[in-house]
Structure formats: C-alpha cells, structure tokens
Design a protein around this motif. Structure first.
Motif, PDB file in Angstrom:
ATOM      1  N   GLN A 202       0.743  -1.549   0.135  1.00 34.55           N
ATOM      2  CA  GLN A 202       0.089   0.240   0.045  1.00 34.55           C
ATOM      3  C   GLN A 202       1.580   1.305   0.184  1.00 34.55           C
ATOM      4  O   GLN A 202       2.197   1.627   1.220  1.00 34.55           O
ATOM      5  N   PRO A 203       0.375   2.325  -0.938  1.00 35.73           N
ATOM      6  CA  PRO A 203       1.332   3.413  -1.073  1.00 35.73           C
ATOM      7  C   PRO A 203       1.223   4.745   0.471  1.00 35.73           C
ATOM      8  O   PRO A 203       0.480   4.290   1.330  1.00 35.73           O
TER       9      PRO A 203
ATOM     10  N   ALA B  73       1.340   7.468   0.274  1.00 43.79           N
ATOM     11  CA  ALA B  73       0.641   9.142  -0.179  1.00 43.79           C
ATOM     12  C   ALA B  73      -0.201   8.358  -1.967  1.00 43.79           C
ATOM     13  O   ALA B  73       0.477   8.060  -2.532  1.00 43.79           O
ATOM     14  N   VAL B  74      -1.306   9.077  -2.074  1.00 40.56           N
ATOM     15  CA  VAL B  74      -1.550   9.146  -3.478  1.00 40.56           C
ATOM     16  C   VAL B  74      -1.860  10.923  -4.220  1.00 40.56           C
ATOM     17  O   VAL B  74      -2.337  11.747  -3.317  1.00 40.56           O
ATOM     18  N   THR B  75      -0.934  10.507  -4.936  1.00 43.99           N
ATOM     19  CA  THR B  75      -0.660  11.583  -5.202  1.00 43.99           C
ATOM     20  C   THR B  75      -2.304  12.426  -6.232  1.00 43.99           C
ATOM     21  O   THR B  75      -2.930  11.853  -6.316  1.00 43.99           O
ATOM     22  N   ILE B  76      -2.449  13.791  -6.660  1.00 45.28           N
ATOM     23  CA  ILE B  76      -3.558  14.079  -7.259  1.00 45.28           C
ATOM     24  C   ILE B  76      -3.068  13.845  -8.857  1.00 45.28           C
ATOM     25  O   ILE B  76      -4.698  13.591  -9.000  1.00 45.28           O
ATOM     26  N   ALA B  77      -2.483  13.398  -9.303  1.00 46.04           N
ATOM     27  CA  ALA B  77      -1.635  13.253 -10.861  1.00 46.04           C
ATOM     28  C   ALA B  77      -2.568  11.687 -11.031  1.00 46.04           C
ATOM     29  O   ALA B  77      -3.008  11.290 -12.291  1.00 46.04           O
ATOM     30  N   GLN B  78      -2.024  10.980  -9.400  1.00 47.80           N
ATOM     31  CA  GLN B  78      -2.524   9.124 -10.204  1.00 47.80           C
ATOM     32  C   GLN B  78      -3.859   9.427  -9.688  1.00 47.80           C
ATOM     33  O   GLN B  78      -4.478   7.886  -9.967  1.00 47.80           O
ATOM     34  N   ILE B  79      -4.378  10.112  -8.786  1.00 42.17           N
ATOM     35  CA  ILE B  79      -6.222   9.684  -8.857  1.00 42.17           C
ATOM     36  C   ILE B  79      -6.370  10.549 -10.732  1.00 42.17           C
ATOM     37  O   ILE B  79      -7.782  10.226 -10.835  1.00 42.17           O
ATOM     38  N   GLU B  80      -6.180  11.582 -10.538  1.00 46.84           N
ATOM     39  CA  GLU B  80      -6.830  11.504 -11.785  1.00 46.84           C
ATOM     40  C   GLU B  80      -6.686  10.429 -12.584  1.00 46.84           C
ATOM     41  O   GLU B  80      -7.431  10.629 -13.812  1.00 46.84           O
ATOM     42  N   SER B  81      -5.409  10.013 -13.067  1.00 47.36           N
ATOM     43  CA  SER B  81      -5.057   8.672 -13.842  1.00 47.36           C
ATOM     44  C   SER B  81      -6.613   8.289 -13.658  1.00 47.36           C
ATOM     45  O   SER B  81      -6.768   6.888 -14.344  1.00 47.36           O
ATOM     46  N   ALA B  82      -6.389   7.441 -12.710  1.00 44.63           N
ATOM     47  CA  ALA B  82      -7.464   6.703 -12.153  1.00 44.63           C
ATOM     48  C   ALA B  82      -8.556   6.718 -12.576  1.00 44.63           C
ATOM     49  O   ALA B  82      -9.305   6.030 -13.152  1.00 44.63           O
ATOM     50  N   ILE B  83      -9.451   8.224 -12.158  1.00 45.25           N
ATOM     51  CA  ILE B  83     -10.733   8.740 -12.884  1.00 45.25           C
ATOM     52  C   ILE B  83     -10.527   7.823 -14.055  1.00 45.25           C
ATOM     53  O   ILE B  83     -11.467   7.818 -14.946  1.00 45.25           O
ATOM     54  N   ASN B  84      -9.246   8.904 -15.495  1.00 48.96           N
ATOM     55  CA  ASN B  84      -9.333   8.796 -16.473  1.00 48.96           C
ATOM     56  C   ASN B  84      -9.347   7.773 -17.102  1.00 48.96           C
ATOM     57  O   ASN B  84     -10.591   6.325 -18.012  1.00 48.96           O
ATOM     58  N   HIS B  85      -8.878   6.345 -16.396  1.00 47.39           N
ATOM     59  CA  HIS B  85      -8.707   4.438 -16.504  1.00 47.39           C
ATOM     60  C   HIS B  85     -10.359   4.167 -16.140  1.00 47.39           C
ATOM     61  O   HIS B  85     -10.512   3.965 -17.003  1.00 47.39           O
TER      62      HIS B  85
ATOM     63  N   LEU C 206      -8.715   2.875  -7.463  1.00 52.85           N
ATOM     64  CA  LEU C 206      -6.762   2.925  -7.498  1.00 52.85           C
ATOM     65  C   LEU C 206      -6.155   2.057  -7.628  1.00 52.85           C
ATOM     66  O   LEU C 206      -5.137   1.356  -7.439  1.00 52.85           O
ATOM     67  N   ALA C 207      -6.775   0.586  -7.294  1.00 53.19           N
ATOM     68  CA  ALA C 207      -5.812  -0.359  -6.885  1.00 53.19           C
ATOM     69  C   ALA C 207      -6.162  -1.427  -8.508  1.00 53.19           C
ATOM     70  O   ALA C 207      -4.753  -1.737  -8.488  1.00 53.19           O
TER      71      ALA C 207
END
Length: 74
Positions: free
Chosen positions: A4-5, A7-19, A69-70
C-alpha cells in the motif's frame, strides 16, 4: 499482493478517474454519469483541488476509493 502506498498524488487520482471513464463510459452521451469507481475518486479529487493539496494519505481513503485506485496503481 501489492504494498500500500503511503500517499496518493492528485495526478494518480486523475489517472485512475480517466482509467475508469475509458473502461466504463457513460451509457448516454446526453447524460454523462461517472461509474461508481470514478465517482468515488472524484470526491477525493475535488477535495484535493478545493484544499490545494497535492496528495492524500492512503489510510484516509475508504474501501471503495482504495479498490478503485488498486486497478491503476499496480
């Protein structure tokens, strides 16, 4: 099992939303609706933007957000 990370960055969250938007697009173009996974992450994304934060502690995410996110953070 993946670690498990911290922290999760805003860029990672945005990438996951787009996914999730690509994987499960809105059924009707005139009524765009996010799938459950993207919706869960959109809440976190919005709070990060509102607060001006660049990341969020992984431990503060709920189970649905962590699951969404996973699929992307592997």
């Amino acid at each position: 099992m993946y670690p498990q990370p911290v922290a999760v960055t805003i860029a990672q969250i945005e990438s996951a939303i787009n996914h999730w938007r690509e994987r499960r697009p809105a059924v009707e173009d005139d009524q765009p609706v996010l799938c459950a996974e993207a919706r869960a992450l959109a809440d976190v994304y919005g709070l990060l933007i509102f607060s001006g934060a660049a990341s969020v502690e992984y431990s503060t995410l709920n189970a649905g957000q962590r699951d969404a996110l996973a699929a992307v953070l592997r």
